[in-house]
Scaffold this motif. Sequence first.
Motif, short mmCIF file in Angstrom:
data_model
loop_
_atom_site.label_atom_id
_atom_site.label_comp_id
_atom_site.label_asym_id
_atom_site.label_seq_id
_atom_site.Cartn_x
_atom_site.Cartn_y
_atom_site.Cartn_z
N TYR A 148 0.84 -1.21 0.00
CA TYR A 148 0.00 0.00 0.00
C TYR A 148 0.87 1.25 0.00
O TYR A 148 2.00 1.26 0.48
N LYS A 150 1.75 4.64 1.29
CA LYS A 150 1.58 5.39 2.55
C LYS A 150 1.25 6.87 2.29
O LYS A 150 0.48 7.47 3.04
N LYS A 154 -2.06 8.81 3.64
CA LYS A 154 -1.99 10.06 4.41
C LYS A 154 -2.91 11.13 3.81
O LYS A 154 -3.69 11.76 4.50
N ASP A 159 -4.61 6.16 8.28
CA ASP A 159 -3.36 5.99 9.03
C ASP A 159 -2.32 5.31 8.13
O ASP A 159 -2.50 4.16 7.74
N ASN A 161 0.44 4.11 8.77
CA ASN A 161 1.17 3.00 9.41
C ASN A 161 0.25 1.83 9.76
O ASN A 161 0.64 0.92 10.48
N LYS A 162 -0.99 1.90 9.26
CA LYS A 162 -1.93 0.80 9.56
C LYS A 162 -2.62 0.36 8.28
O LYS A 162 -3.50 1.05 7.78
N ALA A 163 -2.19 -0.76 7.77
CA ALA A 163 -2.80 -1.30 6.55
C ALA A 163 -4.13 -1.97 6.90
O ALA A 163 -4.29 -2.47 8.02
N PRO A 164 -5.08 -2.00 5.97
CA PRO A 164 -6.31 -2.74 6.24
C PRO A 164 -6.00 -4.24 6.40
O PRO A 164 -5.25 -4.79 5.59
N SER A 165 -6.52 -4.87 7.43
CA SER A 165 -6.17 -6.29 7.64
C SER A 165 -7.31 -7.22 7.22
O SER A 165 -7.10 -8.42 7.07
N GLU A 169 -12.30 -3.87 5.59
CA GLU A 169 -11.43 -2.70 5.79
C GLU A 169 -10.80 -2.24 4.46
O GLU A 169 -10.61 -1.04 4.25
N ALA A 286 1.96 -5.55 3.97
CA ALA A 286 1.14 -6.08 5.06
C ALA A 286 0.59 -7.45 4.67
O ALA A 286 0.58 -7.82 3.49
#
Length: 435
Positions: A148, A150, A154, A159, A161-165, A169, A286
């Motif tokens: 992804y 970043k 932004k 976020d 620093n937070k990829a969709p898991s 999401e 991720a």
Amino acid sequence: MKLQHLGAALLIAGLAQNASAQTEIQWWHSMGGALGDWVNDLAKDFNASQKEFKIVPSYKGSYDESMTSAIAAFRAGNAPHILQVFEVGTATMMASKGAVIPVTEVMKQAGAKFDPSVYVPAVAGYYTAANGQMLSFPFNSSTTVLFYNKDAFKAAGLDPNKAPSTWPEVALAAAKLKASGVKCPFTTSWVSWTQLESFSAWHNVEYASKNNGFGGLDTRLNFNTPLHVRHIENLANMSKQGLFVYKGRGNSADATFVSGECAMQTASSSLYANVKKNAKFGYGMAPLPFYPDVPGAPQNTVIGGASLWVMSGKKAPEYKGVAAFFNYLSKPEVAMESHKRTGYLPVTKAAYELTEKSGFYKANPGTDVAVTQMIRKTTDKSRGVRLGNFVQIRTIVDEEMENVWAGKKAPKEGIDAAIKRGNEQLEKFQKANKG
């Protein structure tokens, strides 16, 4: 003066003799771009490490093309010593009786030390026969991960620093990315591998019967469960809304992530080499997304990439060279450098441990994702998918899924058609390889 000339001539003659005394090993491969540079460097470094053998790498086009060329070359009596074959060609190579020599046998005949237990189990297991014999050398193994952008995250208020898991999401992130002006929020390469094969293993459900083909040639496709249908329905809906943009077959989507056009992509972990070299934005890696309501998910993803097969009909000293080269590739420090450079999995457990110790994963967050996804304990449903005529089956899946993305077929209809046509290929392979 004359003596000097004579000395120089003798020296040149000696060098020429040494050069001709080297045993040449032909290696056909399918690595282009940054990965092609890596393969050439491996050959160069091995050649510089000893004087007896010379590895000669030759790029032979895509995986499909190199396999076709090698079969033709084998029939004509001029096959290479080493052939890189993608994992989808494994069952076909196994059925090519007389054309290949199992790697275990090559190492044994060459008197080389060889212990299959040092290789990463999820990788080695895929290339091992039912009798425990390792058939090919696990050279470049990848798995499916999520990349992804970043910077795009932004800018979209996500976020970085937070990829969709999870898949829900992914859809939410894609909607935010689209709202912020991103034309291609999510794409994928290798549709069958990422969205059906790895997807199945990750959720611990079967892709095909008989343990995904490991249990016999009478395997049949069965990726038409409610979970599979729901996932393809979700992707089809995302496609309609412009949240998922299909960019073509194979790895053609890779360039659209590297260029910054697409903000998220499920792809081979080996895309890392290209992203690291060419991306002009901050990026993250991720784990593959999953559905949180599926019991036992996530399990483990399946192997991609390729292995090295040894072709038959060569001389003993040549096989000695092949064995020496495989031993060189297995050295922890060599395997570690390959892993760091490419995003492919480390081939041995020692290489993984060495990479961890070196602080590479800490300094490059996300680079351990592929490894941790693969080194979990595998189940019968998640060990991998090994089918005959697999190349043709993937093409069928591509065709039918393209009908779905274009709205020409309903998701269930596209899946059922892919299974019906794919099973015809499996029946054909079973009949041809009964003995």
